[in-house]
Write an enzyme that holds these catalytic residues in place. Structure first.
Site, short mmCIF file in Angstrom:
data_model
loop_
_atom_site.label_atom_id
_atom_site.label_comp_id
_atom_site.label_asym_id
_atom_site.label_seq_id
_atom_site.Cartn_x
_atom_site.Cartn_y
_atom_site.Cartn_z
N LEU A 1 -8.98 0.81 -1.61
CA LEU A 1 -9.68 -0.37 -1.09
C LEU A 1 -9.90 -1.50 -2.09
CD1 LEU A 1 -12.28 1.37 1.26
CD2 LEU A 1 -9.98 0.56 1.76
N HIS B 1 -1.31 -1.01 6.22
CA HIS B 1 -2.50 -1.53 6.87
C HIS B 1 -2.53 -1.01 8.31
CE1 HIS B 1 -5.85 -4.26 7.45
NE2 HIS B 1 -5.32 -4.57 8.62
N ASP C 1 -3.83 -8.09 2.12
CA ASP C 1 -3.00 -7.99 3.34
C ASP C 1 -2.12 -9.21 3.61
OD1 ASP C 1 -4.30 -5.54 3.75
OD2 ASP C 1 -5.92 -6.52 4.85
N GLU D 1 1.35 6.20 11.04
CA GLU D 1 1.42 6.13 9.56
C GLU D 1 2.17 7.33 9.00
OE1 GLU D 1 -2.59 3.59 8.51
OE2 GLU D 1 -2.70 5.76 8.42
N ILE E 1 -5.87 -5.51 -5.78
CA ILE E 1 -5.02 -5.21 -6.95
C ILE E 1 -5.01 -6.41 -7.88
CG2 ILE E 1 -2.67 -4.59 -7.70
CD1 ILE E 1 -4.18 -2.36 -6.19
N GLY F 1 -6.71 11.08 2.01
CA GLY F 1 -5.40 11.27 1.40
C GLY F 1 -4.34 11.86 2.33
N SER F 2 -4.54 11.71 3.65
CA SER F 2 -3.55 12.31 4.55
C SER F 2 -2.19 11.63 4.39
CB SER F 2 -4.02 12.26 6.01
OG SER F 2 -4.03 10.94 6.49
C1 GRF Z 1 -4.94 4.62 6.42
O1 GRF Z 1 -5.36 4.44 7.73
C2 GRF Z 1 -4.28 3.38 5.89
O2 GRF Z 1 -3.78 2.55 6.87
C3 GRF Z 1 -5.39 2.65 5.19
O3 GRF Z 1 -6.23 3.65 4.70
C4 GRF Z 1 -6.13 4.81 5.50
C5 GRF Z 1 -5.97 6.00 4.59
O4 GRF Z 1 -6.06 7.20 5.31
N1 GRF Z 1 -4.86 1.73 4.22
P1 GRF Z 1 -5.77 8.56 4.59
O5 GRF Z 1 -6.75 8.69 3.44
O6 GRF Z 1 -4.36 8.53 4.11
O7 GRF Z 1 -5.97 9.62 5.63
#
Ligand code: GRF
Length: 295
Positions: A187, A206, A247, A276, A190, A114-115
């Site tokens: 994951l 992604h 994707d 991200e 949807i 969840g970062s």
């Molecule tokens: C991220 O790398 C994103 O690209 C992918 O899932 C990962 C989630 O990472 N869809 P986090 O849980 O937000 O750290």
């Protein structure tokens, strides 16, 4: 009761004291201003005077608390407090219920650490235009649930059968007044039901430069391994709309980073995460505000 309020507002005891003082001083200022304004009307004390007084102080009160909040260092809190109040009133009133006046509410779907979710929450904290209204997750042990609890955001733990075979939680999302969905490490595919309920209002991130290295099974380290195995000299992130295929939706934004000869899936993952965190919150904000909510 005081402790409950303090927890609800998520403030320290010192700030709590300043907030209560602002309410008290703002309230007194409001009372005095109301009376002063009514003396200008020459209306005698009676029912009309009383009704006018109530109306006047209702109008004047927000200005008074905001005025007092500035020297007491509580402007940000009261700005949000009043905005939330306005939101609740406008939500429940057909007179004020105009789209542009009500903040958009997003649900973040995440099932990992969840970062990204946390970066989005932090970035939108205090926004008058977008609120994170719900965290949706399919793993009871996911780190994102702790983050949601820390930020006092409601969570919805979803069930595979209900998600895919029934209404994909559309009604629940609508009950939470969710306007837009942001995927951040979710994951499951949807379902069409949800895509139809939120046309062009579901986005995903992604960890590679789509259309390369996307599709079923391409997530997390699998993506970075594929990038390295392919000998790519650059990778990056793709933020895109979500369709019924993994994707494949239209790209909204991409950012790149170099892949060096010494990179491992772990070092590459770290570079990607940095991108991200840098871009996703800003692109979420931009895309949510630009979306068409007429359908
Ligand atoms: C991220 O790398 C994103 O690209 C992918 O899932 C990962 C989630 O990472 N869809 P986090 O849980 O937000 O750290």
């Amino acid at each position: 009761m005081l402790k409950k309020l303090k927890e609800k507002w998520q403030v320290s005891w010192i700030q709590f004291t300043f907030i209560i003082s602002t309410f008290a001083l703002g309230g007194s200022l409001c009372g005095i201003t109301g009376k002063k304004l009514l003396t200008l009307t020459n209306i005698e004390r009676g029912v009309i005077y009383f009704v006018l007084y109530i109306i006047t102080i209702t109008i004047v009160w927000p200005f008074c608390v905001i005025f007092v909040s500035i020297p007491l260092g509580q402007f940000k809190f009261f700005k949000n407090y009043l905005y939330n109040m306005w939101r609740k009133i406008s939500r429940n009133s057909s007179i004020f219920n105009h789209q542009s006046l009500v903040a958009k509410r997003i649900a973040i779907f995440a099932s990992g650490a969840g970062s990204n979710a946390e970066k989005i929450i932090d970035y939108l904290q205090g926004s008058a235009f977008i609120k994170v209204g719900l965290i949706v997750c399919n793993k009871p042990e996911a780190g994102v649930l702790t983050i949601a609890a820390k930020h006092n955001i409601p969570t919805l733990l979803i069930d595979k059968d209900l998600f895919f075979k029934q209404d994909a939680y559309v009604n629940t999302l609508k009950n939470y007044s969710i306007d837009f969905i942001v995927l951040a490490g979710f994951l499951w595919k949807i379902p069409m039901t949800l895509i139809k309920a939120y046309p062009n209002k579901i986005i995903n991130i992604h960890p590679a430069l789509l259309p390369k290295h996307g599709g079923k099974g391409m997530y997390g380290h699998f993506v970075h391994q594929a990038v390295l195995a392919n000998g790519d000299t650059e990778s990056g992130i793709t933020i895109h709309y979500v369709t019924e295929h993994f994707d494949e939706g239209k790209t909204i934004f991409q950012a790149k980073c170099q892949v060096s000869a010494t990179d491992t899936p772990d070092t590459l993952a770290a570079k990607i995460h940095q991108l991200e965190h840098q871009y996703y919150p800003k692109i979420v904000e931009k895309t949510v505000l630009a979306a068409d909510y007429s359908n």
